[in-house]
Design a protein around this motif. Structure first.
Motif, PDB file in Angstrom:
ATOM      1  N   LEU A  93       0.862  -1.187   0.000  1.00 21.80           N
ATOM      2  CA  LEU A  93       0.000   0.000   0.000  1.00 21.80           C
ATOM      3  C   LEU A  93       0.897   1.234   0.000  1.00 21.80           C
ATOM      4  N   PHE A  94       0.315   2.429   0.024  1.00 24.40           N
ATOM      5  CA  PHE A  94       1.153   3.619   0.170  1.00 24.40           C
ATOM      6  C   PHE A  94       0.487   4.611   1.116  1.00 24.40           C
ATOM      7  N   ARG A  95       1.295   5.570   1.545  1.00 22.53           N
ATOM      8  CA  ARG A  95       0.827   6.589   2.495  1.00 22.53           C
ATOM      9  C   ARG A  95       1.217   7.971   1.996  1.00 22.53           C
ATOM     10  N   ASP A  96       0.290   8.908   2.022  1.00 24.54           N
ATOM     11  CA  ASP A  96       0.625  10.303   1.726  1.00 24.54           C
ATOM     12  C   ASP A  96       1.505  10.835   2.853  1.00 24.54           C
ATOM     13  N   TYR A  97       2.684  11.349   2.488  1.00 21.01           N
ATOM     14  CA  TYR A  97       3.598  11.804   3.536  1.00 21.01           C
ATOM     15  C   TYR A  97       4.216  13.161   3.189  1.00 21.01           C
ATOM     16  N   GLY A  98       3.362  14.110   2.863  1.00 21.35           N
ATOM     17  CA  GLY A  98       3.815  15.477   2.669  1.00 21.35           C
ATOM     18  C   GLY A  98       4.770  15.630   1.502  1.00 21.35           C
ATOM     19  N   GLY A  99       5.765  16.491   1.677  1.00 25.54           N
ATOM     20  CA  GLY A  99       6.621  16.919   0.594  1.00 25.54           C
ATOM     21  C   GLY A  99       7.450  15.845  -0.068  1.00 25.54           C
ATOM     22  N   VAL A 100       7.772  14.789   0.663  1.00 26.28           N
ATOM     23  CA  VAL A 100       8.574  13.723   0.056  1.00 26.28           C
ATOM     24  C   VAL A 100       7.736  12.886  -0.902  1.00 26.28           C
ATOM     25  N   GLY A 101       6.404  12.940  -0.754  1.00 27.49           N
ATOM     26  CA  GLY A 101       5.515  12.245  -1.684  1.00 27.49           C
ATOM     27  C   GLY A 101       4.722  11.136  -1.037  1.00 27.49           C
ATOM     28  N   ARG A 102       4.356  10.160  -1.856  1.00 25.53           N
ATOM     29  CA  ARG A 102       3.535   9.031  -1.411  1.00 25.53           C
ATOM     30  C   ARG A 102       4.440   7.816  -1.305  1.00 25.53           C
ATOM     31  N   ILE A 103       4.550   7.273  -0.087  1.00 23.75           N
ATOM     32  CA  ILE A 103       5.608   6.316   0.232  1.00 23.75           C
ATOM     33  C   ILE A 103       5.031   4.922   0.506  1.00 23.75           C
ATOM     34  N   PRO A 104       5.662   3.868  -0.027  1.00 25.70           N
ATOM     35  CA  PRO A 104       5.126   2.505   0.070  1.00 25.70           C
ATOM     36  C   PRO A 104       5.272   1.876   1.461  1.00 25.70           C
ATOM     37  N   TYR A 105       4.239   1.159   1.850  1.00 25.88           N
ATOM     38  CA  TYR A 105       4.198   0.403   3.092  1.00 25.88           C
ATOM     39  C   TYR A 105       3.853  -1.061   2.788  1.00 25.88           C
ATOM     40  N   LEU A 106       4.250  -1.937   3.692  1.00 26.58           N
ATOM     41  CA  LEU A 106       3.792  -3.324   3.678  1.00 26.58           C
ATOM     42  C   LEU A 106       3.075  -3.616   4.981  1.00 26.58           C
ATOM     43  N   VAL A 107       1.984  -4.371   4.905  1.00 23.24           N
ATOM     44  CA  VAL A 107       1.318  -4.848   6.120  1.00 23.24           C
ATOM     45  C   VAL A 107       1.122  -6.352   6.001  1.00 23.24           C
ATOM     46  N   PRO A 108       1.329  -7.083   7.098  1.00 27.24           N
ATOM     47  CA  PRO A 108       1.113  -8.531   7.041  1.00 27.24           C
ATOM     48  C   PRO A 108      -0.358  -8.861   6.832  1.00 27.24           C
ATOM     49  N   VAL A 109      -0.600  -9.999   6.194  1.00 27.37           N
ATOM     50  CA  VAL A 109      -1.962 -10.448   5.902  1.00 27.37           C
ATOM     51  C   VAL A 109      -2.165 -11.844   6.468  1.00 27.37           C
ATOM     52  N   ALA A 110      -3.249 -12.017   7.205  1.00 28.27           N
ATOM     53  CA  ALA A 110      -3.684 -13.343   7.660  1.00 28.27           C
ATOM     54  C   ALA A 110      -5.000 -13.664   6.961  1.00 28.27           C
ATOM     55  N   TRP A 111      -5.281 -14.937   6.774  1.00 31.59           N
ATOM     56  CA  TRP A 111      -6.524 -15.348   6.111  1.00 31.59           C
ATOM     57  C   TRP A 111      -7.493 -15.909   7.137  1.00 31.59           C
ATOM     58  N   GLU A 112      -8.703 -15.334   7.164  1.00 33.62           N
ATOM     59  CA  GLU A 112      -9.746 -15.804   8.087  1.00 33.62           C
ATOM     60  C   GLU A 112     -11.060 -15.918   7.336  1.00 33.62           C
ATOM     61  N   ASP A 113     -11.617 -17.106   7.326  1.00 31.65           N
ATOM     62  CA  ASP A 113     -12.907 -17.354   6.661  1.00 31.65           C
ATOM     63  C   ASP A 113     -12.889 -16.909   5.194  1.00 31.65           C
ATOM     64  N   GLY A 114     -11.752 -17.114   4.560  1.00 28.56           N
ATOM     65  CA  GLY A 114     -11.651 -16.781   3.145  1.00 28.56           C
ATOM     66  C   GLY A 114     -11.444 -15.312   2.848  1.00 28.56           C
TER      67      GLY A 114
END
Length: 531
Positions: free
Chosen positions: A283-304
């Protein structure tokens, strides 16, 4: 009695000190673990609208650079954290006044937008679209590092599209905002197959409520264990950017949706898995003057369903290899030394709009970038052939040296921080004399803040950027010898503005205001991740 008391005190002293030593050791181990783990953001630089795939043990990512050329950067990684630029999908989208910065026109904030990267039967595909040209584009190659991308283009421009190759051989495209559309593509991908276009989801915003400021867009479609998962970004009014996911057993629906993540405004992206079976959302986050910066978040699977984050939150630390420097993979210094086999420009460089290739060279003078003037311009943002690189956070410094021997009356050359509210330091020739000038365009008002006379043909410039905790401040400096630096002008604010729609960029520029035919030689551009 005294002996017993002394013994008790000794035991207490020994126990306390032992606990302290254990605590120190535990803290040391915790610090060690944190030190050797990745952290968010994975790239502290402007890499918006990411689309990501894995091919065997290698990850690939495309992104948006809009009015910059070449366009649609492609990066690769072995660990999801440390990335390097490997190519661009195109050199230019075409030629027109807006793309070429002609007749007072430009395509700031437009160009090409969010792309969709896919791998299918040994071929890499990336689709994008452009409001500047009114077209949708699909690029393809078997080998992004060694072969050019072939281009297919068709009308109309399908907003935030995702290309999807299904298991039955059909190829689909999903696009639009709020009310999402889908169509099957022709076998040769040259356009939408007639009679197949329809509404996919009538109101994709619904899981986030009724009071929506930004309709669900940024579609990216995935298929996992036979089910279809559609990722979108939306923005509830008064809230923050939000991840939505819709799920269906058939690509034609029916679709059920969920609000998947609402934290820090981190949103827009999709799913990626690792060879060892773990899942993440990029995903990405708006972070002011430096721009839009990429993030990772862990994903678990629940009930599909993919469940994003840790207890609904974006973690600071990730169970992935530690982040290394963004130098040289995303930005890099350049001494402009070229062998016969070298490309003229490394991938870290992009031009502001389409360049005029007859007016620049790294071959005419060994070890220098030459920027020539070929027309009269009245403003910095309309000047052609400004050569740029990203700024990086949390702080960064860009510096250069110019040989001014061949400037003409009215010429202006130097080092900039490019965005709508730009700042720059350069040399102007006025009435046959050189002067150092710092210019600021704060709040839309372009003004010469400070100047100083210059009586030599070489000058050194640097710009320092502070993005820590969204400080978004920059300062400019000059030097006559490359050792002793003098601050010039004022500290500028670096707001992220929609007319340019990208983070601030270091840039090398030279343009004429009175006479053409002059030129400036840049000896180097150096970037560091410190001030």
């Amino acid at each position: 009695m005294k002996k017993t008391a002394l013994l008790s005190l000794a035991i207490i002293f020994f126990t306390v000190n032992s606990c302290k030593q254990v605590n120190k050791q535990v803290q040391k181990e915790v610090d060690n673990q944190v030190k050797h783990k990745a952290h968010n953001p994975i790239i502290f630089a402007d890499v918006p609208d990411p689309s990501m795939i894995r091919v065997d043990d290698t990850y690939y990512m495309s992104s948006t650079t809009m009015h910059m050329n070449p366009g649609v950067p492609i990066m690769k990684s072995k660990d999801l954290v440390n990335w390097e630029l490997i190519c661009y999908a195109y050199e230019t989208l075409g030629n027109s006044d807006v793309l070429d910065l002609k007749n007072g026109k430009n395509t700031y904030g437009r160009g090409s937008w969010a792309s969709s990267l896919r791998y299918h039967k040994g071929m890499f595909y990336v689709s994008t679209f452009s409001k500047s040209t009114g077209k949708t584009y699909i690029f393809s190659t078997k080998d992004p590092e060694n072969e050019p991308w072939e281009k297919i283009e068709f009308e109309p421009s399908l907003h935030d599209n995702t290309i999807f190759f299904d298991d039955d051989g059909k190829v689909y495209m999903i696009w639009a905002a709020g009310k999402l559309s889908i169509a099957e593509l022709k076998e040769d991908l040259s356009g939408v197959k007639e009679g197949t276009e329809k509404v996919l989801i009538e109101n994709a915003n619904a899981p986030a409520g009724d009071n929506i400021m930004l309709g669900a867009e940024g579609s990216q479609l995935f298929k996992v264990n036979g089910k279809y998962y559609l990722f979108n970004i939306t923005w509830p009014r008064g809230g923050m950017r939000t991840v939505l996911i819709h799920r269906a057993d058939s690509i034609n629906g029916p679709w059920e949706g969920k609000l998947a993540l609402q934290d820090l405004g981190v949103a827009q992206g999709g799913l990626i898995d690792t060879p060892d079976g773990r899942w993440f959302s990029y995903l990405f986050r708006d972070y002011g003057g430096v721009g839009r910066i990429p993030y990772l978040v862990p994903v678990a699977w629940e009930d599909g369903w993919p469940v994003l984050g840790e207890d609904g939150k974006v973690p600071e630390q990730l169970d992935l290899p530690v982040n290394k420097s963004l130098i040289p993979g995303i930005v890099n210094s350049d001494d402009f030394n070229r062998s016969e086999k070298d490309k003229d420009l490394p991938l870290v460089w992009q031009w502001n709009h389409n360049p005029d290739n007859s007016l620049w060279s790294v071959r005419e003078r060994d070890g220098f970038l030459r920027l020539k003037t070929g027309r009269i311009d009245t403003s910095f943002v309309q000047a052609r052939n400004t050569l740029t690189q990203r700024t990086i956070g949390p702080e960064s410094t860009g510096s250069t040296m110019l040989d001014l021997s061949n400037m003409k009356e009215g010429d202006f050359a130097g080092l900039c921080l490019l965005q709508k509210e730009f700042g720059l330091v350069g040399v102007k020739i006025e009435n046959g004399a050189k002067k150092i000038v710092m210019v600021s365009a704060q709040k839309g008002e372009t003004k010469e803040v400070q100047s100083a006379p210059l009586n030599q043909d070489k000058i050194y410039f640097k710009a320092e950027c502070d993005f820590k905790d969204r400080a978004d401040k920059a300062n400019f400096f000059y030097s006559l010898d490359g050792k002793s630096w003098v601050s010039i002008g004022e500290t500028i604010n670096m707001p992220y503005t929609l007319p340019h729609f990208m983070g601030y960029r270091f840039g090398l520029f030279n343009y004429a205001t009175q006479n053409v035919g002059g030129y400036v030689d840049f000896d180097y551009f150096h970037i560091t991740d410190k001030i």
